[in-house]
Scaffold this motif. Structure first.
Motif, PDB file in Angstrom:
ATOM      1  N   GLN A 107      50.754  44.140  39.204  1.00 48.31           N
ATOM      2  CA  GLN A 107      50.692  43.912  37.766  1.00 48.31           C
ATOM      3  C   GLN A 107      51.476  42.654  37.404  1.00 48.31           C
ATOM      4  N   GLY A 108      51.305  42.185  36.204  1.00 43.59           N
ATOM      5  CA  GLY A 108      51.988  40.989  35.738  1.00 43.59           C
ATOM      6  C   GLY A 108      53.499  41.091  35.758  1.00 43.59           C
ATOM      7  N   ASP A 109      54.022  42.316  35.718  1.00 47.63           N
ATOM      8  CA  ASP A 109      55.478  42.490  35.741  1.00 47.63           C
ATOM      9  C   ASP A 109      56.024  42.577  37.162  1.00 47.63           C
ATOM     10  N   GLY A 110      55.149  42.407  38.169  1.00 48.28           N
ATOM     11  CA  GLY A 110      55.585  42.464  39.564  1.00 48.28           C
ATOM     12  C   GLY A 110      55.468  43.838  40.189  1.00 48.28           C
ATOM     13  N   SER A 111      55.086  44.844  39.420  1.00 51.35           N
ATOM     14  CA  SER A 111      54.954  46.190  39.971  1.00 51.35           C
ATOM     15  C   SER A 111      53.662  46.308  40.781  1.00 51.35           C
ATOM     16  N   ASP A 112      53.685  47.197  41.767  1.00 49.94           N
ATOM     17  CA  ASP A 112      52.509  47.478  42.587  1.00 49.94           C
ATOM     18  C   ASP A 112      51.829  48.740  42.097  1.00 49.94           C
ATOM     19  N   VAL A 113      50.499  48.755  42.189  1.00 52.04           N
ATOM     20  CA  VAL A 113      49.710  49.928  41.825  1.00 52.04           C
ATOM     21  C   VAL A 113      49.017  50.413  43.092  1.00 52.04           C
ATOM     22  N   ASN A 114      49.216  51.689  43.408  1.00 55.16           N
ATOM     23  CA  ASN A 114      48.607  52.306  44.579  1.00 55.16           C
ATOM     24  C   ASN A 114      47.899  53.579  44.161  1.00 55.16           C
ATOM     25  N   ASP A 115      46.740  53.830  44.751  1.00 48.37           N
ATOM     26  CA  ASP A 115      46.065  55.122  44.622  1.00 48.37           C
ATOM     27  C   ASP A 115      46.243  55.862  45.939  1.00 48.37           C
TER      28      ASP A 115
END
Length: 122
Positions: free
Chosen positions: A90-98
């Motif tokens: 994401q734009g804030d540097g966070s990762d998204v995982n499913d």
């Protein structure tokens, strides 16, 4: 100055590819669990946002509950996980995982991941 505003302003001033020291910025993780219910009914899936700047956690959890899933703090539960897909940053540097759970198989999960969404080992 608000830490999020400072971070965004710093990124804008430094430009692309610059290293930004995020030390001191508070982050947290949260998840949205679809194993009990969700907009498509019950799914053997949980989505997590990892290392989100603190202010971004509550909107994510609020959206999760508004679509009928179960929001929680921290990453997705790992018991029963067979694999996952890295969705993106994401734009804030966070990762998204499913993350996907049994009875799905590793092959089922690999089929859900695309070349841009690599498979994650449990």
């Amino acid at each position: 100055m608000n830490k999020l505003v400072w971070c965004v302003a710093s990124l804008g001033l430094l430009g692309c590819g610059a290293l930004v020291d995020l030390t001191g910025i508070e982050t947290s993780s949260a998840h949205c669990d679809f194993r009990q219910s969700g907009p498509n009914g019950r799914e053997d899936r949980c989505q997590e946002r990892v290392e989100v700047i603190k202010g971004g956690i509550e909107p994510f959890k609020g959206l999760c509950t508004s679509i009928g899933a179960v929001a929680g703090d921290g990453p997705c539960p790992r018991e029963g996980v067979v694999g996952g897909c890295f969705i993106g940053e994401q734009g804030d540097g966070s990762d998204v995982n499913d993350w996907y759970y049994a009875p799905m198989t590793r092959e089922d999960v690999r089929g859900k991941c695309t070349s841009r969404e690599p498979f994650l080992e449990p």
